[in-house]
Scaffold this motif. Structure first.
Motif, short mmCIF file in Angstrom:
data_model
loop_
_atom_site.label_atom_id
_atom_site.label_comp_id
_atom_site.label_asym_id
_atom_site.label_seq_id
_atom_site.Cartn_x
_atom_site.Cartn_y
_atom_site.Cartn_z
N VAL A 184 0.97 -1.00 0.08
CA VAL A 184 -0.11 0.49 -0.38
C VAL A 184 1.43 1.00 0.02
O VAL A 184 1.90 1.45 0.78
CB VAL A 184 -1.03 0.61 0.80
CG1 VAL A 184 0.01 -0.24 2.53
CG2 VAL A 184 -1.99 1.08 1.52
N ALA A 185 0.67 1.88 -0.64
CA ALA A 185 1.39 3.61 -0.73
C ALA A 185 -0.15 4.59 -0.40
O ALA A 185 -0.96 4.40 -0.37
CB ALA A 185 1.36 3.58 -2.98
N TYR A 186 1.23 5.83 -0.26
CA TYR A 186 0.10 7.04 0.71
C TYR A 186 0.60 8.18 0.18
O TYR A 186 1.53 8.29 -0.93
CB TYR A 186 0.27 6.71 2.03
CG TYR A 186 0.52 5.42 2.71
CD1 TYR A 186 -1.36 5.23 3.00
CD2 TYR A 186 0.92 4.00 2.51
CE1 TYR A 186 -1.21 4.26 3.48
CE2 TYR A 186 1.01 3.52 3.40
CZ TYR A 186 -0.37 2.56 4.55
OH TYR A 186 -0.68 1.62 4.75
N SER A 187 -0.76 8.81 0.12
CA SER A 187 -0.49 10.76 -0.52
C SER A 187 -1.03 10.84 0.34
O SER A 187 -1.95 11.44 0.65
CB SER A 187 -0.79 11.06 -1.67
OG SER A 187 -2.03 10.59 -2.19
N SER A 188 -0.85 12.73 0.24
CA SER A 188 -1.77 13.26 0.47
C SER A 188 -3.50 13.76 0.18
O SER A 188 -3.75 12.81 -1.11
CB SER A 188 -1.56 15.17 0.68
OG SER A 188 -2.58 15.68 0.62
N ASP A 189 -4.34 13.46 0.50
CA ASP A 189 -5.98 13.98 -0.54
C ASP A 189 -5.73 14.68 -0.80
O ASP A 189 -6.70 15.38 -1.32
CB ASP A 189 -7.42 13.76 0.78
CG ASP A 189 -6.81 15.30 1.94
OD1 ASP A 189 -6.44 16.23 1.96
OD2 ASP A 189 -8.01 15.47 2.82
N GLN A 190 -4.50 16.08 -1.15
CA GLN A 190 -4.74 17.45 -1.99
C GLN A 190 -3.91 16.69 -3.02
O GLN A 190 -3.98 18.21 -3.91
CB GLN A 190 -4.03 18.28 -1.24
CG GLN A 190 -5.77 18.27 0.02
CD GLN A 190 -6.27 19.67 -0.35
OE1 GLN A 190 -6.65 20.61 -1.09
NE2 GLN A 190 -7.77 18.98 -0.20
N ALA A 191 -2.78 15.14 -2.92
CA ALA A 191 -1.88 15.20 -4.32
C ALA A 191 -2.79 15.75 -5.08
O ALA A 191 -3.70 15.61 -5.13
CB ALA A 191 -1.52 14.17 -3.71
N HIS A 192 -1.76 15.60 -6.70
CA HIS A 192 -2.07 16.13 -7.77
C HIS A 192 -2.79 14.48 -8.08
O HIS A 192 -2.31 13.18 -7.74
CB HIS A 192 -1.27 16.46 -8.86
CG HIS A 192 -1.31 15.61 -10.18
ND1 HIS A 192 -1.00 15.51 -11.19
CD2 HIS A 192 -1.83 17.24 -10.75
CE1 HIS A 192 -1.55 15.92 -12.44
NE2 HIS A 192 -2.07 17.20 -12.02
N SER A 193 -3.47 14.55 -9.30
CA SER A 193 -4.36 13.57 -9.75
C SER A 193 -3.05 12.34 -10.19
O SER A 193 -3.60 11.11 -10.36
CB SER A 193 -5.27 13.61 -10.62
OG SER A 193 -4.78 13.79 -11.90
N SER A 194 -1.74 12.61 -10.59
CA SER A 194 -0.96 11.79 -11.19
C SER A 194 -0.23 10.81 -10.12
O SER A 194 -0.11 10.26 -10.12
CB SER A 194 0.11 12.83 -12.02
OG SER A 194 0.84 13.61 -10.81
N VAL A 195 -0.97 11.35 -9.00
CA VAL A 195 -0.12 9.89 -7.78
C VAL A 195 -0.86 9.03 -7.82
O VAL A 195 -0.26 7.78 -7.56
CB VAL A 195 -0.17 11.13 -6.48
CG1 VAL A 195 0.52 10.37 -5.62
CG2 VAL A 195 0.78 11.97 -5.96
N GLU A 196 -1.68 9.18 -7.67
CA GLU A 196 -2.96 8.10 -7.89
C GLU A 196 -3.36 7.25 -8.94
O GLU A 196 -3.29 5.65 -8.56
CB GLU A 196 -4.55 8.98 -7.73
CG GLU A 196 -5.40 7.75 -7.35
CD GLU A 196 -7.21 7.95 -7.79
OE1 GLU A 196 -7.85 7.24 -7.13
OE2 GLU A 196 -7.68 9.03 -7.50
N ARG A 197 -2.78 7.40 -10.18
CA ARG A 197 -2.67 7.58 -11.41
C ARG A 197 -1.18 6.48 -11.50
O ARG A 197 -1.38 5.12 -12.16
CB ARG A 197 -2.33 8.50 -12.49
CG ARG A 197 -2.22 7.44 -13.62
CD ARG A 197 -3.05 9.12 -15.32
NE ARG A 197 -2.67 8.11 -15.97
CZ ARG A 197 -2.09 9.02 -17.01
NH1 ARG A 197 -0.96 8.85 -16.64
NH2 ARG A 197 -1.83 7.91 -18.36
N ALA A 198 0.04 6.76 -10.82
CA ALA A 198 0.75 6.24 -10.88
C ALA A 198 0.40 4.23 -9.70
O ALA A 198 1.04 3.46 -10.21
CB ALA A 198 2.59 6.91 -9.97
#
Length: 480
Positions: A184-198
């Protein structure tokens, strides 16, 4: 076209480009065309016989310019800047002329070596820890990627490869498929959509960490979710911190997050796509404190550092982690010096094999501007954003929606979301200026980003007068 005609036409094109840039504010910033407009303006098929160069150039204004959004207009305030300068354009011309495909040192030694040195130059401007620089005793180094999106994907894939190897070293009976299913990977709920796409491309689940009132991820929020996920049998392996979010230019607290990632043996990548350029200024450098905990760091000089797209600078603390994930050695790509330890083959640091001679743009810009002029350029944009913020705050009908740290102002009309949505529609329909929205804490917000190199105080004042007038008309209509 022979060399003689190329010389003549080249001068003409340089004149056309210079005229375009000098007079860009006279053009409507946002095009007034419908989807499919271009197809009816050109033939259905390519010509069998060559056409005259004059006819091709005439069609630039007839076919192309009506459909161009003029990102370098001083009335363009959407998204984030895309960098632009004459030295960078000249370097791009040279890059096209040399035309090398610099996948290895042998494919073009200058292409590889200049890139290594330019990333060290830039890393020193940012005061990065020596671990990230190639010309030190550290094990890291820098590379130019196409975009920050690509950098995030590459680091996520490298982190995935690394954690699989580490787990299999201790538990050889575990399959790669089984391990990846638990990652599982994590990011901010404000992160750019490209992070989710990664995460989507990398085949791993991605979780968003909730942010605080400043839209920043704090250490306690990450720790809470890590504890839950580990109890559920999941394997945390990657965290993408954002410095300068797309929506509001918020900053995750990496001084808190970094030690947690290190303790959990998670890869921490820092995405500073827009804001990273500002870290060359001493007053903004503290926002990068905590970089020493990161495994990788990326920002886009092609956003705010006068280097034309594409040029996304990425550094890693351990280059072996990247190379280990992507290294392929077919015979036709091998060369005599690759095992010498003195050369870099950047094909192992990226997704594509081929690469352009992009470091020429950095070399030209850094030398022809110098650090002080680049700092002054950043400060000018920040000053214009602060000027716009003060204008908004002086009008009681509006409110500021997030801290103004750099060149972005988030604002809205007080009241319902519908009110600000209608205002934005009127702004963009008028086509005098161009803005895009975001959502912050459930509210519809307008983003005003200072973007163009040519933007001055008078443009900001004109933009605000225009916004106020449209707001007055909208609110007046609501009364009747």
């Amino acid at each position: 076209m022979d060399a003689a005609e190329f010389r003549r036409r080249g001068r003409e094109m340089v004149d056309y480009v210079a005229d375009y840039i000098e007079n860009i504010e006279k053009r409507q910033v946002y095009p007034d065309v419908e989807p499919g407009y271009l197809r009816s303006l050109i033939p259905e098929e390519a010509p069998e016989e060559p056409e005259n160069y004059e006819d091709v150039v005439k069609d630039i204004e007839r076919v192309i310019m009506p459909g161009v959004t003029h990102w370098h207009s001083p009335y363009f305030y959407a998204y984030f800047p895309t960098a632009h300068s004459y030295p960078a354009m000249l370097a791009d011309m040279l890059c096209g002329a040399i035309g090398c495909i610099g996948f290895s040192w042998a494919a073009s030694p200058a292409c590889t070596e200049l890139e290594t040195v330019m990333l060290d130059w830039l890393g020193k401007m940012l005061k990065l820890p020596e671990d990230f620089l190639a010309g030190t005793k550290g094990k890291g180094g820098g590379v130019i990627q196409s975009t920050a999106s690509e950098a995030t994907l590459i680091t996520l894939l490298a982190a995935r490869s690394k954690i699989v190897r580490l787990i299999q070293a201790d538990y050889p009976e575990r399959s790669e498929t089984d391990i990846i299913s638990k990652l599982v990977a994590y990011s901010s709920d404000q992160a750019h959509s490209s992070v989710e796409r990664a995460g989507l491309i990398g085949g791993v689940r991605m979780k968003e960490i909730p942010t605080d009132s400043k839209f920043s991820v704090r250490g306690d929020a990450l720790e809470r979710i890590l504890k839950e996920d580990k109890a559920a049998g999941l394997i945390p392996f990657f965290f993408c911190a954002t410095l300068g979010t797309t929506a509001s230019c918020a900053f995750d607290c990496i001084t808190e997050l970094g030690p947690i990632c290190n303790a959990e043996k998670m890869w921490m990548h820092i995405d500073a796509a827009y804001a990273g350029s500002a870290f060359i200024c001493p007053e903004f450098r503290p926002l990068l404190n905590g970089i020493e905990f990161a495994d990788s760091f990326n920002f886009n000089p092609h956003k705010w550092l006068l280097i034309n797209f594409d040029c996304s600078a990425m550094w890693v603390k351990k280059r072996a982690d990247i190379i280990g994930a992507f290294k392929m050695e077919p015979l036709y790509l091998k060369h005599d010096h690759q095992e010498s330890g003195l050369v870099t083959d950047y094909r192992h640091w990226q997704i594509p094999l081929g690469r352009r001679f992009r470091s020429l743009k950095m070399w030209f810009v850094f030398r022809m501007y110098g650090l002080k002029a680049l700092q002054a350029y950043i400060r000018k944009h920040v000053g214009l954003a602060k000027e716009f913020e003060s204008l908004v705050r002086a009008d009681q009908r509006f409110e500021i929606s997030a801290d103004v740290v750099m060149g972005l102002v988030c604002f809205r009309l007080k009241g319902s979301n519908e009110l600000s949505e209608n205002l934005l529609k009127r702004i963009n329909s008028a086509r005098k200026i161009h803005l895009v929205p975001c959502q912050l804490a459930g509210k519809f917000v307008l983003r005003f980003a200072v973007c163009a190199r040519a933007t001055e105080s008078r443009h900001v004042q004109e933009a605000w007068c225009h916004i106020r007038q449209l707001a007055s008309e909208l609110l007046q209509e609501r009364l009747h």
